[in-house]
Design a protein around this motif. Structure first.
Motif, PDB file in Angstrom:
ATOM      1  N   GLN A  13       0.833  -1.199   0.000  1.00 48.20           N
ATOM      2  CA  GLN A  13       0.000   0.000   0.000  1.00 48.20           C
ATOM      3  C   GLN A  13       0.873   1.256   0.000  1.00 48.20           C
ATOM      4  OE1 GLN A  13      -2.748  -0.358   3.338  1.00 48.20           O
ATOM      5  NE2 GLN A  13      -4.322  -1.161   1.977  1.00 48.20           N
ATOM      6  N   ALA A  14       0.313   2.323  -0.502  1.00 45.41           N
ATOM      7  CA  ALA A  14       1.027   3.600  -0.477  1.00 45.41           C
ATOM      8  C   ALA A  14       1.427   3.937   0.954  1.00 45.41           C
ATOM      9  CB  ALA A  14       0.147   4.698  -1.056  1.00 45.41           C
ATOM     10  N   LYS A  85       5.025   5.302  -3.164  1.00 46.35           N
ATOM     11  CA  LYS A  85       3.932   6.004  -3.830  1.00 46.35           C
ATOM     12  C   LYS A  85       3.451   5.171  -5.020  1.00 46.35           C
ATOM     13  CE  LYS A  85       6.271  10.405  -2.886  1.00 46.35           C
ATOM     14  NZ  LYS A  85       6.842  11.640  -3.504  1.00 46.35           N
ATOM     15  N   PRO A  86       2.222   5.366  -5.434  1.00 41.88           N
ATOM     16  CA  PRO A  86       1.732   4.626  -6.607  1.00 41.88           C
ATOM     17  C   PRO A  86       2.632   4.812  -7.836  1.00 41.88           C
ATOM     18  CG  PRO A  86      -0.110   5.625  -5.472  1.00 41.88           C
ATOM     19  CD  PRO A  86       1.135   6.136  -4.795  1.00 41.88           C
ATOM     20  N   GLU A  87       3.238   5.978  -7.968  1.00 44.55           N
ATOM     21  CA  GLU A  87       4.115   6.221  -9.114  1.00 44.55           C
ATOM     22  C   GLU A  87       5.434   5.455  -9.025  1.00 44.55           C
ATOM     23  OE1 GLU A  87       2.631   8.531  -7.173  1.00 44.55           O
ATOM     24  OE2 GLU A  87       3.936  10.296  -6.902  1.00 44.55           O
ATOM     25  N   SER A 114      -0.264   0.251  -4.313  1.00 45.25           N
ATOM     26  CA  SER A 114      -1.682   0.586  -4.440  1.00 45.25           C
ATOM     27  C   SER A 114      -1.999   1.853  -3.665  1.00 45.25           C
ATOM     28  CB  SER A 114      -2.542  -0.573  -3.936  1.00 45.25           C
ATOM     29  OG  SER A 114      -2.317  -0.784  -2.562  1.00 45.25           O
ATOM     30  N   SER A 115      -2.952   2.603  -4.190  1.00 47.18           N
ATOM     31  CA  SER A 115      -3.320   3.872  -3.534  1.00 47.18           C
ATOM     32  C   SER A 115      -4.439   3.672  -2.519  1.00 47.18           C
ATOM     33  CB  SER A 115      -3.758   4.877  -4.595  1.00 47.18           C
ATOM     34  OG  SER A 115      -4.823   4.342  -5.357  1.00 47.18           O
TER      35      SER A 115
END
Length: 115
Positions: A13-14, A85-87, A114-115
């Motif tokens: 997760q983020a 981060k998602p990026e 994942s965000s």
């Protein structure tokens, strides 16, 4: 020849953390630097961090969040990733370069944030 085997990727997760490992085998005594690159879907491969006997380098996008380190006794390089981060989602590749400029690549390990 040098063989590189990455491990440690996965789904997180983020805000979470992961540690990637890259174990080198083969003719490793000529390795002068090791690095982590990543390639996100639809994007070019980019350098994340590198290390040699003198210094380490981290891309601006990961400074303060990722740390590259090397254990010479284990012929292993690590990438500690925090505050993900998602990026940061990408396939992460380990690379090694020897004293005559030959570069070797691992097969990559997928990191999904994942965000």
């Amino acid at each position: 020849q040098v063989q590189l085997a990455e491990s440690g990727g996965g789904l997180v997760q983020a805000g979470g953390s992961l540690r990637l490992s890259c174990a080198a085998s083969g003719i490793i005594f000529r390795i002068t630097s090791m690095a982590w690159h990543r390639q996100a879907p639809g994007k070019q491969r980019e350098l994340v961090a590198s290390t040699n006997s003198r210094s380490t380098l981290h891309a601006d996008s990961v400074k303060g969040r990722f740390t590259i380190s090397r254990d010479n006794a284990k012929n292993t390089v690590y990438l500690q990733m925090s505050s993900l981060k998602p990026e940061d989602t990408a396939v992460y590749y380990c690379a090694a370069e020897n004293s005559v400029g030959m570069k070797y690549w691992g097969k990559g390990t997928l990191v999904t944030v994942s965000s």
